[in-house]
Scaffold this motif. Structure first.
Motif, PDB file in Angstrom:
ATOM      1  N   LEU A  73     -47.009 -65.457  26.716  1.00 25.19           N
ATOM      2  CA  LEU A  73     -45.976 -64.667  26.037  1.00 25.19           C
ATOM      3  C   LEU A  73     -46.365 -63.196  25.879  1.00 25.19           C
ATOM      4  O   LEU A  73     -45.589 -62.415  25.348  1.00 25.19           O
ATOM      5  CB  LEU A  73     -45.687 -65.252  24.651  1.00 25.19           C
ATOM      6  N   LEU A  74     -47.554 -62.827  26.348  1.00 24.17           N
ATOM      7  CA  LEU A  74     -48.040 -61.462  26.120  1.00 24.17           C
ATOM      8  C   LEU A  74     -47.084 -60.397  26.635  1.00 24.17           C
ATOM      9  O   LEU A  74     -46.862 -59.371  25.987  1.00 24.17           O
ATOM     10  CB  LEU A  74     -49.424 -61.273  26.753  1.00 24.17           C
ATOM     11  N   LYS A  75     -46.514 -60.623  27.814  1.00 24.58           N
ATOM     12  CA  LYS A  75     -45.626 -59.619  28.400  1.00 24.58           C
ATOM     13  C   LYS A  75     -44.321 -59.477  27.631  1.00 24.58           C
ATOM     14  O   LYS A  75     -43.605 -58.496  27.792  1.00 24.58           O
ATOM     15  CB  LYS A  75     -45.351 -59.942  29.869  1.00 24.58           C
ATOM     16  N   GLN A  76     -44.028 -60.464  26.779  1.00 25.86           N
ATOM     17  CA  GLN A  76     -42.847 -60.363  25.921  1.00 25.86           C
ATOM     18  C   GLN A  76     -43.165 -59.750  24.566  1.00 25.86           C
ATOM     19  O   GLN A  76     -42.384 -58.953  24.051  1.00 25.86           O
ATOM     20  CB  GLN A  76     -42.223 -61.748  25.713  1.00 25.86           C
ATOM     21  N   ILE A  77     -44.305 -60.122  23.991  1.00 23.47           N
ATOM     22  CA  ILE A  77     -44.552 -59.700  22.613  1.00 23.47           C
ATOM     23  C   ILE A  77     -45.275 -58.357  22.490  1.00 23.47           C
ATOM     24  O   ILE A  77     -44.979 -57.585  21.585  1.00 23.47           O
ATOM     25  CB  ILE A  77     -45.303 -60.790  21.813  1.00 23.47           C
ATOM     26  N   THR A  78     -46.218 -58.069  23.393  1.00 26.35           N
ATOM     27  CA  THR A  78     -46.981 -56.819  23.210  1.00 26.35           C
ATOM     28  C   THR A  78     -46.134 -55.554  23.375  1.00 26.35           C
ATOM     29  O   THR A  78     -46.422 -54.563  22.708  1.00 26.35           O
ATOM     30  CB  THR A  78     -48.220 -56.763  24.131  1.00 26.35           C
ATOM     31  N   PRO A  79     -45.085 -55.549  24.221  1.00 26.06           N
ATOM     32  CA  PRO A  79     -44.239 -54.353  24.241  1.00 26.06           C
ATOM     33  C   PRO A  79     -43.512 -54.107  22.918  1.00 26.06           C
ATOM     34  O   PRO A  79     -43.013 -53.002  22.674  1.00 26.06           O
ATOM     35  CB  PRO A  79     -43.238 -54.647  25.373  1.00 26.06           C
ATOM     36  N   LEU A  80     -43.435 -55.139  22.079  1.00 28.27           N
ATOM     37  CA  LEU A  80     -42.790 -55.007  20.769  1.00 28.27           C
ATOM     38  C   LEU A  80     -43.766 -54.544  19.683  1.00 28.27           C
ATOM     39  O   LEU A  80     -43.356 -54.332  18.541  1.00 28.27           O
ATOM     40  CB  LEU A  80     -42.166 -56.343  20.361  1.00 28.27           C
ATOM     41  N   PHE A  81     -45.038 -54.405  20.031  1.00 26.12           N
ATOM     42  CA  PHE A  81     -46.038 -53.940  19.077  1.00 26.12           C
ATOM     43  C   PHE A  81     -45.964 -52.418  18.934  1.00 26.12           C
ATOM     44  O   PHE A  81     -45.498 -51.719  19.844  1.00 26.12           O
ATOM     45  CB  PHE A  81     -47.446 -54.333  19.531  1.00 26.12           C
TER      46      PHE A  81
END
Length: 304
Positions: free
Chosen positions: A19-27
């Protein structure tokens, strides 16, 4: 997010690598200190750009293994792992290949390793001195040969994962090498503690807290033996409210619904914040309206 994603060598249940490519852009951008609560295998913390990372988990075995990865160089760690493999006569397809053991990759190595795996597991479960580097690398060796490389202990503290299909193959070896290399290149501290005990007063508006707790309404192995209760859930949500009141950014990974169950506590609380719907199948796209009633509704809740 770091330019090259690194996968944890620990296949911890609930890990967020896919899920990193989904969640880290939201950081947030420009993070001074990131606190990775419930860090698990540290798939998230190790892939985030921050001046410092504080990785917290209450499972002491996990934190001790991480600290050894941080302390020793990869050559020494791999040498000890290979010595353990030889000592307990486990398979080594990285060196000999699958044909040597008269099996193929799809069938796996469970039958080949089961007897000696159980000897190793029994040996580890009877060790009383658990303060040594040797113990934790031996335990990690056991994890490599365990089903799905999982970590699980019974109520008596005995490791009880069955034998797996894989061994210390090139993929697992490379994951370990890349992880250790990343650990040694960043400013990261591992702390064994309950999430309620960290001193959040030391954080300011340039810091960021990411929380990936056990999910209240799921039945994963990390949530066995009633290890995460409604009290824990409410304590965490109150903590996040406290951070919000102080102007500190946070992100919470969780599920609102799963297999017919609904987390009404979380749903009510989340109305105060931003709810980002993630694709449970781990494809790089957002949930569509028609998917909201599917098996699981996974979200990232943020206060920014």
């Amino acid at each position: 997010m770091q330019s090259k994603l690194v996968k944890s060598p620990l296949n911890y249940i609930g890990g967020k690598y896919k899920l990193l490519k989904q969640i880290t852009p939201l950081f947030p951008n420009n993070i001074d200190t990131m606190v990775d609560l419930f860090c698990g295998g540290c798939n998230v913390g190790i892939n985030v750009n921050a001046k410092k990372i504080i990785a917290i988990d209450k499972l002491d075995v996990l934190i001790n293994i991480m600290n050894i990865f941080k302390k020793l160089n990869s050559h020494d760690i791999i040498s000890i792992i290979e010595a353990n493999i030889n000592k307990f006569n486990l398979s080594n397809t990285s060196k000999y290949g699958y044909d040597y053991y008269n099996v193929n990759s799809s069938d796996g190595l469970a039958k080949v390793n089961k007897k000696n795996f159980l000897k190793l597991r029994n040996y580890i479960n009877h060790i009383t001195n658990k303060d040594s580097v040797e113990y934790y690398i031996l335990l990690y060796t056991l994890i490599i040969f365990s089903f799905n490389n999982q970590i699980r202990f019974n109520s008596k503290g005995k490791f009880n994962v069955p034998v797996g299909k894989r061994d210390f193959n090139k993929k697992i070896r490379n994951n370990l090498l890349n992880f250790i290399e990343r650990l040694h290149s960043i400013n990261i501290e591992f702390i064994c503690d309950d999430f309620r005990h960290y001193d959040y007063n030391r954080l300011d508006k340039n810091d960021f807290v990411y929380a990936d707790p056990p999910y209240l309404i799921t039945c994963a192995t990390y949530n066995e033996q009633n290890s995460w209760t409604e009290t824990d859930e409410i304590d965490l949500l109150n903590l996040l409210d406290f951070l919000n009141d102080r102007g500190i950014k946070f992100a919470l990974s969780n599920v609102l619904e799963s297999k017919g169950k609904s987390n009404d506590i979380l749903k009510k609380w989340s109305k105060k914040y931003n709810v980002n719907y993630l694709n449970y199948s781990y494809k790089n796209s957002n949930y569509q309206i028609k998917n909201k009633n599917s098996k699981s509704v996974e979200v990232l809740i943020t206060n920014y």
